[in-house]
Motif scaffolding. Structure first.
Motif, PDB file in Angstrom:
ATOM      1  N   GLU A  11      16.615 -68.926  38.684  1.00 19.65           N
ATOM      2  CA  GLU A  11      16.939 -67.855  37.753  1.00 19.65           C
ATOM      3  C   GLU A  11      16.076 -68.038  36.511  1.00 19.65           C
ATOM      4  OE1 GLU A  11      20.716 -66.566  35.183  1.00 19.65           O
ATOM      5  OE2 GLU A  11      21.097 -66.793  37.319  1.00 19.65           O
ATOM      6  N   GLY A  27      18.611 -61.954  45.019  1.00 12.59           N
ATOM      7  CA  GLY A  27      19.485 -60.878  45.460  1.00 12.59           C
ATOM      8  C   GLY A  27      20.394 -61.341  46.580  1.00 12.59           C
ATOM      9  N   ARG A  28      21.068 -60.389  47.183  1.00 10.76           N
ATOM     10  CA  ARG A  28      22.000 -60.719  48.265  1.00 10.76           C
ATOM     11  C   ARG A  28      21.290 -61.040  49.565  1.00 10.76           C
ATOM     12  NH1 ARG A  28      26.625 -56.171  47.111  1.00 10.76           N
ATOM     13  NH2 ARG A  28      27.208 -57.021  45.095  1.00 10.76           N
ATOM     14  N   GLN A  32      15.390 -59.289  48.389  1.00 12.32           N
ATOM     15  CA  GLN A  32      15.872 -58.600  47.198  1.00 12.32           C
ATOM     16  C   GLN A  32      15.829 -59.521  45.995  1.00 12.32           C
ATOM     17  OE1 GLN A  32      19.866 -57.364  48.090  1.00 12.32           O
ATOM     18  NE2 GLN A  32      19.200 -55.389  48.870  1.00 12.32           N
ATOM     19  N   VAL A  33      15.706 -58.912  44.829  1.00 12.04           N
ATOM     20  CA  VAL A  33      15.816 -59.628  43.571  1.00 12.04           C
ATOM     21  C   VAL A  33      16.759 -58.823  42.674  1.00 12.04           C
ATOM     22  CG1 VAL A  33      13.807 -58.506  42.538  1.00 12.04           C
ATOM     23  CG2 VAL A  33      14.536 -60.736  41.706  1.00 12.04           C
ATOM     24  N   ARG A  34      17.576 -59.511  41.893  1.00 11.62           N
ATOM     25  CA  ARG A  34      18.461 -58.841  40.941  1.00 11.62           C
ATOM     26  C   ARG A  34      17.789 -58.858  39.585  1.00 11.62           C
ATOM     27  NH1 ARG A  34      24.458 -60.677  40.964  1.00 11.62           N
ATOM     28  NH2 ARG A  34      23.517 -61.900  39.344  1.00 11.62           N
ATOM     29  N   ILE A  35      17.820 -57.736  38.896  1.00 16.93           N
ATOM     30  CA  ILE A  35      17.295 -57.629  37.545  1.00 16.93           C
ATOM     31  C   ILE A  35      18.489 -57.427  36.629  1.00 16.93           C
ATOM     32  CG2 ILE A  35      15.814 -56.328  35.987  1.00 16.93           C
ATOM     33  CD1 ILE A  35      14.241 -55.472  38.515  1.00 16.93           C
ATOM     34  N   ILE A  36      18.718 -58.369  35.731  1.00 15.36           N
ATOM     35  CA  ILE A  36      19.872 -58.338  34.843  1.00 15.36           C
ATOM     36  C   ILE A  36      19.344 -58.100  33.431  1.00 15.36           C
ATOM     37  CG2 ILE A  36      21.853 -59.641  33.986  1.00 15.36           C
ATOM     38  CD1 ILE A  36      21.351 -61.363  36.671  1.00 15.36           C
ATOM     39  N   ARG A  47      17.321 -46.263  35.005  1.00 16.07           N
ATOM     40  CA  ARG A  47      16.333 -46.460  36.076  1.00 16.07           C
ATOM     41  C   ARG A  47      15.441 -45.234  36.162  1.00 16.07           C
ATOM     42  NH1 ARG A  47      20.788 -47.617  39.912  1.00 16.07           N
ATOM     43  NH2 ARG A  47      19.890 -45.836  40.999  1.00 16.07           N
TER      44      ARG A  47
END
Length: 66
Positions: A11, A27-28, A32-36, A47
């Motif tokens: 992270e 990501g899950r 995938q990647v999560r953008i916080i 978006r």
């Protein structure tokens, strides 16, 4: 424009100015990647694919758009 490469399993974070923090997290699924995005309420975040569909100043729509 800034283009960077980040590690996939760690992270990491980027700062924009003094009050906007962008964190990248796994990501899950592996592709995938999560953008916080952490920002003050007065910073509008929408978006790109949702621009023009809803009024970003409407709190009910912008909460779903992020």
């Amino acid at each position: 424009m800034l283009a960077i490469t980040r590690r996939t399993n760690a992270e990491e974070a980027l700062w924009i100015g003094d009050n906007v923090r962008i964190r990248l997290a796994p990501g899950r699924s592996p592709n995938q990647v999560r953008i916080i995005i952490e920002a003050p309420r007065e910073v509008n975040i929408v978006r790109e694919e949702l621009l023009g569909r809803a009024d970003p100043s409407d709190d009910t729509e912008s909460a779903d758009a992020v």
